[in-house]
Design an enzyme around this catalytic site. Sequence first.
Site, mmCIF file in Angstrom:
data_model
loop_
_atom_site.group_PDB
_atom_site.id
_atom_site.type_symbol
_atom_site.label_atom_id
_atom_site.label_comp_id
_atom_site.label_asym_id
_atom_site.label_seq_id
_atom_site.Cartn_x
_atom_site.Cartn_y
_atom_site.Cartn_z
ATOM 1 C CB SER A 64 -5.196 -1.876 9.173
ATOM 2 O OG SER A 64 -6.608 -1.814 9.144
ATOM 3 C CB THR A 65 -6.963 0.907 12.702
ATOM 4 O OG1 THR A 65 -7.963 0.038 12.184
ATOM 5 C CG2 THR A 65 -7.609 2.024 13.495
ATOM 6 C CG HIS A 77 -6.679 -3.014 5.837
ATOM 7 N ND1 HIS A 77 -6.646 -3.663 7.045
ATOM 8 C CD2 HIS A 77 -6.087 -3.857 4.944
ATOM 9 C CE1 HIS A 77 -6.068 -4.839 6.898
ATOM 10 N NE2 HIS A 77 -5.715 -4.979 5.636
ATOM 11 C CG MET A 105 -8.766 -4.489 14.849
ATOM 12 S SD MET A 105 -8.393 -4.212 16.592
ATOM 13 C CE MET A 105 -9.663 -5.250 17.358
ATOM 14 C CG ASP A 144 -4.306 -8.404 5.970
ATOM 15 O OD1 ASP A 144 -3.879 -9.459 5.454
ATOM 16 O OD2 ASP A 144 -4.533 -7.367 5.310
#
Length: 354
Positions: free
Chosen positions: A166-167, A192, A285, A288
């Site tokens: 993600s991030t 993401h 973050m 997930d």
Amino acid sequence: MPRPIRVVIVDDSSLMREMLRSIISEEPGIEVAGVARDPYEAREVIKQTNPDVITLDIEMPRMDGLSFLEKIMTLRPTPVVMVSSLTQEGSDATIRALEIGAVDCVAKPDGSDGHGFEAMAHELIGKIRVAATARLSMRRPHAPAPTLPTPRRAGSGTRFIAIGASTGGVERIRDVLAVMPADCPPIVITQHMGPSYVPAFAARLDRLSAPSVQVAAQGARLSQGVVYIAPGDRHLVVIRDSQGYSCHIQDGPPVSGHRPSVDALFSSVARAAGANAVGVILSGMGRDGANGMLAMREAGAYTIGEQESSCVVYGMPRAAREAGAVAIELPLAQIPAEMLRAFDAIGEHRARAN
């Protein structure tokens, strides 16, 4: 009471500057430290205010946002959220910004309805809060890493690698794929990312990597030398039939708060492949991927988490580790070689993890 997150807004549009100022000023715990019309003004404002986060436009006069971002990451690393248009050029430039070191991106609304502004405001505030927690390091030029050797069993058709991020993931996925051989094992990835950016992301990875990189399509067979990226607004899952493994694209509700979801991918890999898969969870973050990676490990897969020392946001890898889902944690630089080693050594990983 904690100190508020201080934000500098950099955008050449006076309307956008005022809109961003209004969004940020109304949010508890966040304040506007300064605004600038272009990077030259921004340089002085940043020096004076020392902000926690910068919002940065891409297209500006005198110096474009990407050039300024390079300078920020080289001279004064500060979390940056890009605010870009949803044109094709805007998508390409945003992916480049995320590779340079921007923490995240937000699309400018087209102004056709009020809902677009409301959604953008909610997204922006969430990403500013995440950016304020990011760990950044100063960019230094480095020689490209050599391509890794092809695993002996890369073409067996019975094994593959699954990655979730993600991030901070865009830069990490690029670095992992940069050292993959052209005939690497099949790799499936959920990152993401909004649907408007995924085609540009896949196309850029395809240009920079030896393997073929594509947006995953319904029914696509997992093949040696091919990397499959989840579409930005649907889940990517893997199923197995008599002919091997294939991608399936699902329109279901968010899983663990996300669509596409790393949990959705990893859980499907646990069901379809069991011990014949390697799972990797990178910077991001939230949590997930933790449950899905635990299912993979319990099914016999070898699982790797990114170490805190190299993460931009040590959220998803931490959650996976705390759930008991991670067999080994490594800094990013060591992960590509380890995942290929594990791919060839499937069956031996229990001894290494214990």
